[in-house]
Design a protein around this motif. Sequence first.
Motif, PDB file in Angstrom:
ATOM      1  N   LEU A 242      -3.110   3.856  -2.521  1.00 30.25           N
ATOM      2  CA  LEU A 242      -1.930   3.965  -1.654  1.00 30.25           C
ATOM      3  C   LEU A 242      -1.039   2.738  -1.767  1.00 30.25           C
ATOM      4  O   LEU A 242       0.189   2.843  -1.708  1.00 30.25           O
ATOM      5  CB  LEU A 242      -2.372   4.175  -0.203  1.00 30.25           C
ATOM      6  CG  LEU A 242      -2.989   5.541   0.124  1.00 30.25           C
ATOM      7  CD1 LEU A 242      -3.512   5.565   1.550  1.00 30.25           C
ATOM      8  CD2 LEU A 242      -1.970   6.659  -0.078  1.00 30.25           C
ATOM      9  N   SER A 243      -1.660   1.560  -1.908  1.00 31.69           N
ATOM     10  CA  SER A 243      -0.854   0.341  -2.015  1.00 31.69           C
ATOM     11  C   SER A 243      -0.086   0.294  -3.332  1.00 31.69           C
ATOM     12  O   SER A 243       0.962  -0.349  -3.417  1.00 31.69           O
ATOM     13  CB  SER A 243      -1.753  -0.886  -1.897  1.00 31.69           C
ATOM     14  OG  SER A 243      -2.700  -0.923  -2.945  1.00 31.69           O
ATOM     15  N   GLY A 244      -0.607   0.960  -4.352  1.00 30.69           N
ATOM     16  CA  GLY A 244       0.081   0.980  -5.640  1.00 30.69           C
ATOM     17  C   GLY A 244       0.846   2.255  -5.895  1.00 30.69           C
ATOM     18  O   GLY A 244       0.988   2.670  -7.050  1.00 30.69           O
ATOM     19  N   LYS A 292      10.144  -3.987  -5.438  1.00 34.67           N
ATOM     20  CA  LYS A 292       8.958  -3.161  -5.610  1.00 34.67           C
ATOM     21  C   LYS A 292       7.691  -3.911  -5.200  1.00 34.67           C
ATOM     22  O   LYS A 292       6.818  -3.369  -4.517  1.00 34.67           O
ATOM     23  CB  LYS A 292       8.856  -2.725  -7.064  1.00 34.67           C
ATOM     24  CG  LYS A 292       7.577  -1.973  -7.390  1.00 34.67           C
ATOM     25  CD  LYS A 292       7.418  -1.796  -8.887  1.00 34.67           C
ATOM     26  CE  LYS A 292       6.009  -1.357  -9.216  1.00 34.67           C
ATOM     27  NZ  LYS A 292       5.780  -1.289 -10.673  1.00 34.67           N
ATOM     28  N   SER A 293       7.574  -5.181  -5.583  1.00 37.53           N
ATOM     29  CA  SER A 293       6.389  -5.973  -5.234  1.00 37.53           C
ATOM     30  C   SER A 293       6.285  -6.184  -3.733  1.00 37.53           C
ATOM     31  O   SER A 293       5.183  -6.140  -3.163  1.00 37.53           O
ATOM     32  CB  SER A 293       6.443  -7.321  -5.956  1.00 37.53           C
ATOM     33  OG  SER A 293       6.458  -7.157  -7.362  1.00 37.53           O
ATOM     34  N   ALA A 294       7.433  -6.409  -3.078  1.00 35.08           N
ATOM     35  CA  ALA A 294       7.431  -6.618  -1.626  1.00 35.08           C
ATOM     36  C   ALA A 294       6.977  -5.350  -0.902  1.00 35.08           C
ATOM     37  O   ALA A 294       6.184  -5.415   0.050  1.00 35.08           O
ATOM     38  CB  ALA A 294       8.822  -7.035  -1.157  1.00 35.08           C
ATOM     39  N   ILE A 295       7.469  -4.190  -1.342  1.00 35.54           N
ATOM     40  CA  ILE A 295       7.055  -2.927  -0.727  1.00 35.54           C
ATOM     41  C   ILE A 295       5.561  -2.690  -0.936  1.00 35.54           C
ATOM     42  O   ILE A 295       4.850  -2.240  -0.033  1.00 35.54           O
ATOM     43  CB  ILE A 295       7.873  -1.752  -1.301  1.00 35.54           C
ATOM     44  CG1 ILE A 295       9.364  -1.932  -0.966  1.00 35.54           C
ATOM     45  CG2 ILE A 295       7.369  -0.432  -0.748  1.00 35.54           C
ATOM     46  CD1 ILE A 295       9.676  -1.960   0.505  1.00 35.54           C
ATOM     47  N   SER A 296       5.054  -3.009  -2.129  1.00 31.42           N
ATOM     48  CA  SER A 296       3.626  -2.831  -2.418  1.00 31.42           C
ATOM     49  C   SER A 296       2.783  -3.732  -1.528  1.00 31.42           C
ATOM     50  O   SER A 296       1.718  -3.316  -1.040  1.00 31.42           O
ATOM     51  CB  SER A 296       3.352  -3.131  -3.892  1.00 31.42           C
ATOM     52  OG  SER A 296       4.060  -2.246  -4.732  1.00 31.42           O
ATOM     53  N   LEU A 297       3.237  -4.962  -1.301  1.00 28.01           N
ATOM     54  CA  LEU A 297       2.506  -5.879  -0.424  1.00 28.01           C
ATOM     55  C   LEU A 297       2.462  -5.357   1.007  1.00 28.01           C
ATOM     56  O   LEU A 297       1.414  -5.389   1.668  1.00 28.01           O
ATOM     57  CB  LEU A 297       3.163  -7.260  -0.459  1.00 28.01           C
ATOM     58  CG  LEU A 297       2.553  -8.325   0.466  1.00 28.01           C
ATOM     59  CD1 LEU A 297       1.099  -8.590   0.094  1.00 28.01           C
ATOM     60  CD2 LEU A 297       3.369  -9.619   0.396  1.00 28.01           C
ATOM     61  N   LEU A 299       2.701  -2.258   1.909  1.00 31.91           N
ATOM     62  CA  LEU A 299       1.859  -1.060   1.928  1.00 31.91           C
ATOM     63  C   LEU A 299       0.377  -1.407   1.969  1.00 31.91           C
ATOM     64  O   LEU A 299      -0.381  -0.821   2.743  1.00 31.91           O
ATOM     65  CB  LEU A 299       2.153  -0.194   0.702  1.00 31.91           C
ATOM     66  CG  LEU A 299       3.434   0.632   0.747  1.00 31.91           C
ATOM     67  CD1 LEU A 299       3.664   1.331  -0.587  1.00 31.91           C
ATOM     68  CD2 LEU A 299       3.373   1.658   1.868  1.00 31.91           C
ATOM     69  N   ILE A 300      -0.050  -2.376   1.153  1.00 27.88           N
ATOM     70  CA  ILE A 300      -1.477  -2.684   1.113  1.00 27.88           C
ATOM     71  C   ILE A 300      -1.949  -3.309   2.419  1.00 27.88           C
ATOM     72  O   ILE A 300      -3.056  -3.046   2.886  1.00 27.88           O
ATOM     73  CB  ILE A 300      -1.815  -3.605  -0.088  1.00 27.88           C
ATOM     74  CG1 ILE A 300      -3.329  -3.644  -0.294  1.00 27.88           C
ATOM     75  CG2 ILE A 300      -1.272  -5.007   0.110  1.00 27.88           C
ATOM     76  CD1 ILE A 300      -3.736  -4.343  -1.573  1.00 27.88           C
ATOM     77  N   VAL A 301      -1.087  -4.110   3.053  1.00 29.26           N
ATOM     78  CA  VAL A 301      -1.450  -4.698   4.353  1.00 29.26           C
ATOM     79  C   VAL A 301      -1.498  -3.621   5.428  1.00 29.26           C
ATOM     80  O   VAL A 301      -2.440  -3.565   6.238  1.00 29.26           O
ATOM     81  CB  VAL A 301      -0.442  -5.807   4.730  1.00 29.26           C
ATOM     82  CG1 VAL A 301      -0.709  -6.304   6.154  1.00 29.26           C
ATOM     83  CG2 VAL A 301      -0.542  -6.971   3.754  1.00 29.26           C
ATOM     84  N   ALA A 302      -0.498  -2.734   5.430  1.00 27.00           N
ATOM     85  CA  ALA A 302      -0.442  -1.679   6.439  1.00 27.00           C
ATOM     86  C   ALA A 302      -1.595  -0.703   6.290  1.00 27.00           C
ATOM     87  O   ALA A 302      -2.278  -0.358   7.271  1.00 27.00           O
ATOM     88  CB  ALA A 302       0.897  -0.949   6.361  1.00 27.00           C
ATOM     89  N   VAL A 303      -1.840  -0.239   5.064  1.00 28.38           N
ATOM     90  CA  VAL A 303      -2.922   0.726   4.827  1.00 28.38           C
ATOM     91  C   VAL A 303      -4.273   0.101   5.137  1.00 28.38           C
ATOM     92  O   VAL A 303      -5.163   0.757   5.700  1.00 28.38           O
ATOM     93  CB  VAL A 303      -2.875   1.234   3.374  1.00 28.38           C
ATOM     94  CG1 VAL A 303      -4.092   2.092   3.064  1.00 28.38           C
ATOM     95  CG2 VAL A 303      -1.599   2.025   3.133  1.00 28.38           C
ATOM     96  N   ASN A 304      -4.446  -1.167   4.799  1.00 27.93           N
ATOM     97  CA  ASN A 304      -5.712  -1.842   5.093  1.00 27.93           C
ATOM     98  C   ASN A 304      -5.953  -1.942   6.594  1.00 27.93           C
ATOM     99  O   ASN A 304      -7.070  -1.704   7.080  1.00 27.93           O
ATOM    100  CB  ASN A 304      -5.703  -3.231   4.461  1.00 27.93           C
ATOM    101  CG  ASN A 304      -7.023  -3.952   4.619  1.00 27.93           C
ATOM    102  OD1 ASN A 304      -7.985  -3.682   3.929  1.00 27.93           O
ATOM    103  ND2 ASN A 304      -7.072  -4.884   5.558  1.00 27.93           N
ATOM    104  N   VAL A 313     -13.325   0.542   7.408  1.00 25.24           N
ATOM    105  CA  VAL A 313     -13.362   0.242   5.975  1.00 25.24           C
ATOM    106  C   VAL A 313     -12.087  -0.507   5.629  1.00 25.24           C
ATOM    107  O   VAL A 313     -10.974  -0.018   5.866  1.00 25.24           O
ATOM    108  CB  VAL A 313     -13.447   1.536   5.126  1.00 25.24           C
ATOM    109  CG1 VAL A 313     -13.386   1.195   3.657  1.00 25.24           C
ATOM    110  CG2 VAL A 313     -14.733   2.275   5.444  1.00 25.24           C
ATOM    111  N   SER A 314     -12.225  -1.713   5.075  1.00 23.51           N
ATOM    112  CA  SER A 314     -11.045  -2.512   4.770  1.00 23.51           C
ATOM    113  C   SER A 314     -11.383  -3.532   3.699  1.00 23.51           C
ATOM    114  O   SER A 314     -12.554  -3.777   3.393  1.00 23.51           O
ATOM    115  CB  SER A 314     -10.523  -3.232   6.017  1.00 23.51           C
ATOM    116  OG  SER A 314     -11.498  -4.147   6.516  1.00 23.51           O
ATOM    117  N   LEU A 315     -10.334  -4.109   3.115  1.00 20.82           N
ATOM    118  CA  LEU A 315     -10.509  -5.133   2.092  1.00 20.82           C
ATOM    119  C   LEU A 315     -10.766  -6.489   2.710  1.00 20.82           C
ATOM    120  O   LEU A 315     -11.399  -7.341   2.109  1.00 20.82           O
ATOM    121  CB  LEU A 315      -9.262  -5.199   1.188  1.00 20.82           C
ATOM    122  CG  LEU A 315      -8.957  -3.955   0.361  1.00 20.82           C
ATOM    123  CD1 LEU A 315      -7.641  -4.120  -0.372  1.00 20.82           C
ATOM    124  CD2 LEU A 315     -10.074  -3.671  -0.625  1.00 20.82           C
TER     125      LEU A 315
END
Length: 316
Positions: A242-244, A292-297, A299-304, A313-315
């Motif tokens: 999801l983050s990618g 694109k990199s900012a949006i991915s960052l 997303l990964i924080v939000a999804v986590n 379950v989280s990173l």
Amino acid sequence: MMPRGVIIPGFEQVRRNKKFAKIWYFRHIYLFLLPAIVWFLVFAYYPMYGILIAFKDFKYNLGILGSPWAGFKFFEQFLNDSSFYDVLRNTLSISALKLIFGFPAPLILALMLNGVMHERIKKVFQTISYLPHFVSWVVVVTLMQKILSPNVGLVNDIRYQMGLDPIFFMGMPSLFYPLVVISDIWKGVGWGSIIYLAALTNIDPHLYEAAEIDGAGRWSKLFKITLPCLTPTIGILLIFSLSGILNAGFDQIWLMQSPSTLSVSEILDTYVLKTGLQQGQLAYSTAIGLFKSAISLILIVAVNNISRRVSDVSLW
């Protein structure tokens, strides 16, 4: 016990010496990590210096530091560009289709391989499923073009023998997404199943034995034991996927892209390459890549965070 706040002369020096002694004791491990650290410093962190181009009106003769500041000019230019929504839609569409159809595929393959009782047959199927991962996208797309060619392709030869007209599969926008998803699954399903197969080996076999004693069938054991035990692994891989979601697969799309499919195949990565290298708009393309990199960052924080609250379950 030493009172809090009391400083013993030489205590910090002793503690510091213990740290150096511990580092020296594990020096072989640090030496083993050194090439990876150097690689990340040279190829991952040092290039971050070039991010400044996104905020500058870059001039070749002035260099990065000498070029005048432009603020968020290029970010606004990209958001107001007429192709912004088309590029973003194509990127999200391809990524979403790969996630929907491609994410469960390695799990399904791992469960199927895990159910094979004959070890030799199991190893043969595992090897066959792994092999496409080591084939480059150049070879894969070339094979697709040869097989699906309207002139000498195998599929169209069969259609011709059946009295049907040939179809230019690689040039039809309506078939571009199916071909992308199918080829991506074929290439990555075997390699992606390795993690699930490793997780399956860690499941306690006594759970299955107890379930069999209670009269549980194959499907009951699958939904009551196997999948719940795989939940942490599935959750972590889903977070990464999801983050990618803005990474639609540059190599694959770039090689499969053609003028006739440009309306559905132009994604963020290919758009950055064309504007940056082909058109020479380095500052503009850098701003798109940073966006694109900012949006991915984010997303990964939000999804986590969502995953941690919902399923623990989280990173991090």
